[in-house]
Scaffold this motif. Structure first.
Motif, short mmCIF file in Angstrom:
data_model
loop_
_atom_site.label_atom_id
_atom_site.label_comp_id
_atom_site.label_asym_id
_atom_site.label_seq_id
_atom_site.Cartn_x
_atom_site.Cartn_y
_atom_site.Cartn_z
N UNK A 163 -1.23 -31.39 -15.99
CA UNK A 163 -2.52 -31.93 -16.03
C UNK A 163 -3.74 -31.00 -15.85
N UNK A 165 -3.65 -28.08 -17.23
CA UNK A 165 -3.89 -27.47 -18.52
C UNK A 165 -4.52 -28.33 -19.51
N UNK A 166 -4.07 -29.72 -19.48
CA UNK A 166 -4.88 -30.54 -20.39
C UNK A 166 -6.26 -30.57 -20.20
N UNK A 167 -6.62 -30.29 -18.83
CA UNK A 167 -8.06 -30.45 -18.67
C UNK A 167 -8.68 -29.36 -19.16
N UNK A 168 -8.03 -28.23 -19.17
CA UNK A 168 -8.61 -27.03 -19.66
C UNK A 168 -8.86 -26.98 -21.10
N UNK A 169 -7.83 -27.45 -21.75
CA UNK A 169 -8.04 -27.35 -23.33
C UNK A 169 -8.93 -28.54 -23.68
N UNK A 170 -9.31 -29.61 -23.00
CA UNK A 170 -10.21 -30.52 -23.03
C UNK A 170 -11.76 -30.05 -22.69
N UNK A 171 -11.90 -28.93 -22.32
CA UNK A 171 -12.99 -28.38 -22.05
C UNK A 171 -13.53 -27.91 -20.58
N UNK A 172 -12.63 -28.15 -19.84
CA UNK A 172 -13.16 -27.90 -18.33
C UNK A 172 -12.70 -26.60 -17.95
N UNK A 173 -13.80 -25.86 -16.99
CA UNK A 173 -13.44 -24.55 -16.69
C UNK A 173 -12.51 -24.81 -15.40
N UNK A 174 -11.80 -23.74 -15.15
CA UNK A 174 -10.91 -23.81 -13.98
C UNK A 174 -11.53 -24.67 -12.89
N UNK A 176 -13.89 -26.74 -12.79
CA UNK A 176 -14.07 -28.39 -13.00
C UNK A 176 -12.63 -29.03 -12.94
#
Lengths: 263, 362
Positions: A163, A165-174, A176
């Motif tokens: 989850x 990982x997906x958030x990161x690929x969607x543009x979230x910083x660690x 966030x």
């Protein structure tokens, strides 16, 4: 219900189990019912009692907040990262549960006493631990932080790292990804860890009495009244404490119970 | 926009202690649908996660649209990711999941709503927007993850076994849907799978990844062949690819309805009868052991009979593979004994026959 008495073995198990439940419930019930509402009310009006209950709640809350600030990040690391010495760290977190709490008090005194390095350093900041409220806070913190850290760690472990990982690929910083995914998903476990820790802090006696007999927290006051005046004078305080802790516990069960229904 | 999705991977090595990727080199064109095919455990997920920036390679470079992104954090790469197990945010509803990336981009409420509506329309999930992920079926959940990844208009879309957790029917439907969406949006896509037919149906090109064992528990993945689907199964680079892909007759063609409920699939001017629900551009596969060889024309219940010339005979011990050129080449499996009895040789004219039900259409 019928399954409880399905066969002889289960009937025997029910009897044995009930003994243990009664062993816990009966003394509590006796204490709670022994003091009438009038006596309880009078006890509540007692300045000293109110002061010490307030102090207890307060100190335990501060301890919980401190543990939250440092313990949630620690719990996250323990849940997510494998590193050398991780087992040791996990062991250290659990140690306060196994050492006698009076020994924990002595240990804290060795580190935060008046003539120690830390004691003097904090003294410069105007914080003293011996016979003072900050001492109560660190005593409570020491003996109860395991509950929060372990609760939070279990919460984070239950969150699929994918989850994040997906958030990161969607543009979230660690940062966030942590706040918008991992933390909200682990929140229920963290909260139940906090409540457990807070309740455990409220009831702390051994470590507190060594560091700070005064100002008196409720368990210490209870002990002192018992020693000086006997059962009749200490019992209403015990009743109050038990009722308050029971209420806390019910609140905890409600919080976690709601989570189970949703999941 | 031209070239925004071009991927170049140069000498990539990844070391995750238990697992390694060795010297990965790939060139993927803008807009290409690229499939990485390999058995379970060959490091396909690790490869995708490395491209997405979730693992740091110890050597090599990754370029996206000509820009070196090897050291860039995942959030700055503009790469969408879809996992096999969906990885939907359980605390958000479907709309919240899809809008996640848009919210991070601080878009206005109305823009977010518009784009969520548009992508849900494209994926046919508009009616699901208020549901929670837990209540979705596998096919619905995977559509939502596709929408969530696509709505932020990534330069590159990575799909990690997106169809493997689905039942066969849902899988077939979503597979076609993914082909359609790719044609519509033209997003460069890397799709990993262990399923050969999925790879052939979707991939413009295929890379075959294999796993080598290094001692007891350590494993390493490397790419053994890259090519179009036809190249992979016609000219497998080595024994591993041949075994993994299997010997088969795979063709691309157009399916259209004929009388009597049959479908006819046109390939290279031939019409092959098949039983299928599919129409339009399809692939067919016929197992070599389903084909009957004969020197004389013969009457049988098989719907498909053709005449061709033997161009190759490959002896594999007890069985023999005979390649017959009609115009397309069919590989037929016969026993060694039949070969002797029929006295087959290269250059000879033969007849082949197979039932319409032996033709697998996908």
């Amino acid at each position: 219900m019928r399954a409880l008495f399905a066969d002889r073995m289960r009937v025997l198990f029910v009897v044995l189990g009930s003994l243990l439940i009664l062993f816990v419930a009966w003394p509590l019930l006796r204490t709670v019912t022994a003091s009438g509402p009038v006596v309880l009310w009078r006890t509540l009006l007692d300045e000293e009692v109110r002061g010490s209950i307030g102090l207890t709640f307060h100190a335990s809350l501060i301890a919980t907040v401190i543990a939250f600030v440092c313990g949630v990040p620690l719990a996250y690391l323990l849940a997510r990262v494998d590193f050398p010495g991780k087992r040791l760290i996990e062991g250290i977190i659990d140690v306060p549960i196994v050492v006698p709490h009076s020994a924990a008090g002595i240990a804290l005194l060795m580190a935060f006493g008046r003539r120690t390095l830390l004691g003097q350093a904090f003294g410069l900041l105007g914080l003293k631990f011996v016979s003072a409220a900050p001492g109560i806070v660190i005593a409570m913190l020491f003996v109860s932080l395991s509950f929060l850290v372990n609760g939070a760690r279990e919460g984070f472990e239950a969150v699929n790292p994918r989850l994040e990982n997906v958030a990161r690929t969607l543009g979230a910083s660690p940062w966030r990804a942590f706040w918008s995914v991992s933390f909200p998903l682990a929140w229920r476990s963290i909260l139940s860890g906090m409540i457990l820790m807070w309740a455990r802090g409220l009831s702390e006696f051994g470590a507190v009495i060594i560091l700070a007999y005064h100002p008196m927290v409720a368990p210490v006051l209870l002990y002192e009244r018992f020693e000086s005046y006997g059962l009749d004078y200490s019992r209403p305080i015990a009743t109050l404490m038990i009722l308050i802790c029971l209420a806390t516990f019910v609140a905890l069960r409600l919080v976690t119970g709601r989570g189970e229904k949703e999941a | 926009m031209k070239g925004r999705g071009r991927v170049q991977i140069r000498g990539l090595w990844v070391d995750l202690e238990e697992f390694h990727l060795k010297d990965i080199n790939l060139d993927i064109a803008d807009g290409e649908y690229f499939v990485v095919l390999g058995p379970t455990g060959a490091g396909k997920t690790v490869l995708l996660e490395t491209i997405a920036g979730l693992h740091r390679p110890c050597r090599g470079r990754i370029l996206l649209a000509g820009e070196d992104i090897t050291r860039a954090p995942p959030e700055r790469r503009g790469i969408g990711f879809v996992y096999q197990d969906y990885a939907l945010f359980p605390h958000l509803n479907v709309a919240g999941n899809i809008a996640f990336g848009l919210r991070l981009r601080r878009m206005s409420r109305s823009t977010i709503e518009e784009r969520v509506a548009a992508i849900s329309q494209l994926l046919g999930i508009k009616h699901l927007l208020h549901r929670t992920p837990r209540t979705l079926s596998g096919g619905e959940a995977q559509r939502v993850t596709l929408a969530r990844a696509l709505v932020v208009e990534p330069k590159l879309l990575l799909l990690d076994e997106p169809l493997s957790a689905l039942d066969p029917e849902t899988r077939e439907a979503l597979e076609q849907e993914m082909g359609r969406i790719h044609r519509e949006l033209g997003t460069t896509t890397i799709h990993v799978t262990h399923d050969f037919e999925e790879a052939v149906a979707l991939g413009d090109r295929i890379a075959v990844l294999r796993e080598d064992r290094l001692g007891d528990s350590r494993r390493a993945g490397r790419i053994v062949q890259v090519g179009t689907p036809e190249e992979i199964f016609r000219r497998p680079a080595n024994e591993f690819v041949a075994r993994f892909v299997g010997v088969r007759n795979v063709f691309r063609g157009e399916a259209h309805l004929a009388e009597n409920g049959y479908k006819l699939v046109s390939i290279d001017g031939m019409e092959i009868a098949a039983v299928t629900e599919l129409e339009g551009s399809v692939h067919i596969s016929i197992r070599p052991e389903e084909i009957i060889l004969s020197r004389e024309p013969f009457l049988s219940s098989a719907r498909n009979t053709f005449r061709g010339r033997i161009v190759g005979i490959s002896d594999r011990g007890t069985v023999v593979y005979v390649t017959v050129r009609l115009p397309p080449e069919f590989i037929c499996m016969i026993t060694r004994r039949s070969l002797g009895e029929m006295d087959l040789r290269e250059g000879m004219w033969v007849h082949i026959a197979f039932k319409a039900s032996a033709v697998h259409v996908f």
